[in-house]
Design an enzyme around this catalytic site. Structure first.
Site, PDB file in Angstrom:
ATOM      1  N   GLU A   1       1.460   2.380  12.962  1.00 56.94           N
ATOM      2  CA  GLU A   1       0.689   2.428  12.601  1.00 56.94           C
ATOM      3  C   GLU A   1      -0.411   2.002  12.890  1.00 56.94           C
ATOM      4  OE1 GLU A   1      -1.457   1.085  10.641  1.00 56.94           O
ATOM      5  OE2 GLU A   1      -0.712   0.367   9.069  1.00 56.94           O
TER       6      GLU A   1
ATOM      7  N   GLU B   1      -9.817  -3.539  16.479  1.00 55.04           N
ATOM      8  CA  GLU B   1      -8.691  -3.402  16.887  1.00 55.04           C
ATOM      9  C   GLU B   1      -8.264  -3.360  17.713  1.00 55.04           C
ATOM     10  OE1 GLU B   1      -5.791  -4.036  14.083  1.00 55.04           O
ATOM     11  OE2 GLU B   1      -6.271  -5.057  12.368  1.00 55.04           O
TER      12      GLU B   1
ATOM     13  N   HIS C   1      -5.046  -0.196   1.503  1.00 55.45           N
ATOM     14  CA  HIS C   1      -5.719  -1.212   2.514  1.00 55.45           C
ATOM     15  C   HIS C   1      -7.322  -1.234   3.169  1.00 55.45           C
ATOM     16  CE1 HIS C   1      -3.207  -0.923   5.269  1.00 55.45           C
ATOM     17  NE2 HIS C   1      -3.730  -1.783   6.260  1.00 55.45           N
TER      18      HIS C   1
ATOM     19  N   ASP D   1       0.823  -0.958   0.178  1.00 57.66           N
ATOM     20  CA  ASP D   1       0.044   0.082   0.013  1.00 57.66           C
ATOM     21  C   ASP D   1       0.428   1.349   0.377  1.00 57.66           C
ATOM     22  OD1 ASP D   1      -1.597   2.521   0.934  1.00 57.66           O
ATOM     23  OD2 ASP D   1      -2.890   1.230   2.097  1.00 57.66           O
TER      24      ASP D   1
END
Length: 412
Positions: free
Chosen positions: A169, A178, A356, A77
């Site tokens: 990230e 998450e 992505h 990406d």
């Protein structure tokens, strides 16, 4: 590629954070000094942030990130990876000669970028077994004297010094899926120096109503006539299978019916872990056209700013002392204004080149016909699942044309 029908997509979130750090025999562990132990004891007793226990769900999540395909997809990406590299190079004056922590380092690519920007030392932390390969990558690039790979959760590892910069990230689908941002907050409160830098520094989650007749037709209308046979009896099951769960896919700006609404703004210097447990916002949109309303789309921006405020041991400090230099911007460095100052922004908006992350869509089981200027209003609550804090419960209430609806879904 739709989220609800692709089990492998569920592994694609940002899970790098993992088991306990290993002992000294494997070369990953950094020992903690007496002073650091005392500092940690104070942190444990004084901080409002309680260390999150590592559950079986966490271990499964970390294990998923040992697969090389996930890291290959993220590195490929270019918008994601090049924006991070550009942000590191633009802030090289804050990184050169300084100590950096990379939270969820994966293959170690961001740690290497920091070393190339002149970092004195980089602590590359990852709970997944990909840390073993990251250590080999570091050795292969002759950077073992600068990059120390720690195999463990940032909540569990120990280092013997404060850091000047934290880079991570951490963003998942819909930004907060998450729950990796909690690990960044933990690293910030444990190790970031007063006046230190966090990259990215800010983030914003947006939502907007969308129309997507092609998607609806592909999933639902197909059953009205199948080789001349009326299979409409399949429609309830088809709608449930297609639209029960959030869908991660790419849409364009043409699908969006209104200006977006900001669901949540994140200041990485000040946000606290408890703020991530549940986020609620009320919205009101006015449709810019007559069209069938099929659902809501969510996307996010993150900003790499060199200024802001940060807490140190729970106390907010003054302005950061370092700022980015004015390097020329290439195609991957799109300047926008999330804050009054210009800053490098990584955007996953529908009108931007796809990443992505794509966009996350919450589809209705049946479309709503809306007229131009018709109001669409309601509220959305995003909360960590009690079953697994890395899952996200989505509670959506909306009203349009005098009709009210409720949609519940889980992103898992």
């Amino acid at each position: 590629m739709y989220y609800h029908s692709q089990q492998q997509q569920r592994v694609k979130r940002r899970a790098r954070g993992g088991g306990r750090s290993r002992d000294s025999s494997d070369g990953f562990r950094v020992y903690v000094s007496g002073e650091q132990q005392e500092q940690q004891r104070r942190y444990d007793s004084d901080s409002e942030q309680k260390v999150t226990p590592c559950t079986d769900f966490d271990m499964a999540y970390f294990h998923s990130y040992a697969h090389i395909g996930i890291h290959q997809e993220m590195i490929k990406d270019r918008i994601r990876t090049e924006t991070y590299r550009d942000a590191i190079m633009q802030h090289h004056n804050c990184i050169e000669g300084k100590v950096v922590m990379d939270v969820g380092c994966g293959t170690g690519i961001l740690s290497i970028f920091c070393a190339q920007a002149g970092a004195k030392r980089v602590y590359a932390v990852d709970a997944s077994d990909i840390a073993i390969q990251a250590n080999e990558v570091v050795k292969a690039n002759n950077l073992s004297d600068k990059i120390i790979v720690l195999h463990g959760r940032v909540e569990d590892v120990d280092i013997d010094e404060e850091v000047d910069v934290i880079i991570s990230e951490w963003m998942g689908y819909m930004l907060l899926y998450e729950s990796m941002l909690g690990s960044v907050i933990t690293a910030r409160d444990r190790w970031l120096k007063r006046g230190g830098l966090i990259l990215p520094s800010h983030a914003a989650l947006y939502m907007a109503p969308v129309t997507h007749p092609d998607r609806y037709s592909e999933s639902i209308d197909f059953w009205h006539n199948v080789y001349g046979i009326d299979m409409s009896a399949m429609l309830p099951l088809a709608k449930q299978c297609a639209f029960e769960e959030p869908s991660v896919e790419t849409i364009s700006g043409e699908n969006v019916l209104t200006w977006p609404h900001m669901v949540k703004h994140v200041d990485c210097y000040t946000i606290q872990i408890h703020e991530l447990e549940s986020v609620t916002t009320r919205f009101q949109f006015k449709s810019m056209m007559r069209a069938p309303l099929h659902g809501f789309a969510f996307w996010f921006d993150v900003e790499f700013s060199g200024s802001g405020t940060q807490p140190t041991n729970g106390h907010v400090t003054g302005l950061l002392s370092c700022s980015s230099n004015s390097l020329p911007l290439d195609g991957s460095q799109r300047k926008k204004k999330m804050n009054p100052n210009d800053a490098l922004v990584l955007s996953t908006a529908p009108e931007e080149p796809p990443t992505h992350w794509q966009q996350t869509l919450i589809y209705f089981y049946d479309p709503i016909e809306v007229e131009q200027d018709q109001l669409i209003e309601g509220s959305v609550t995003l909360s960590q699942s009690k079953e697994n804090r890395r899952f996200m419960n989505i509670h959506l209430e909306y009203t349009s044309g005098g009709r009210s609806f409720v949609k519940e879904s889980v992103m898992r």
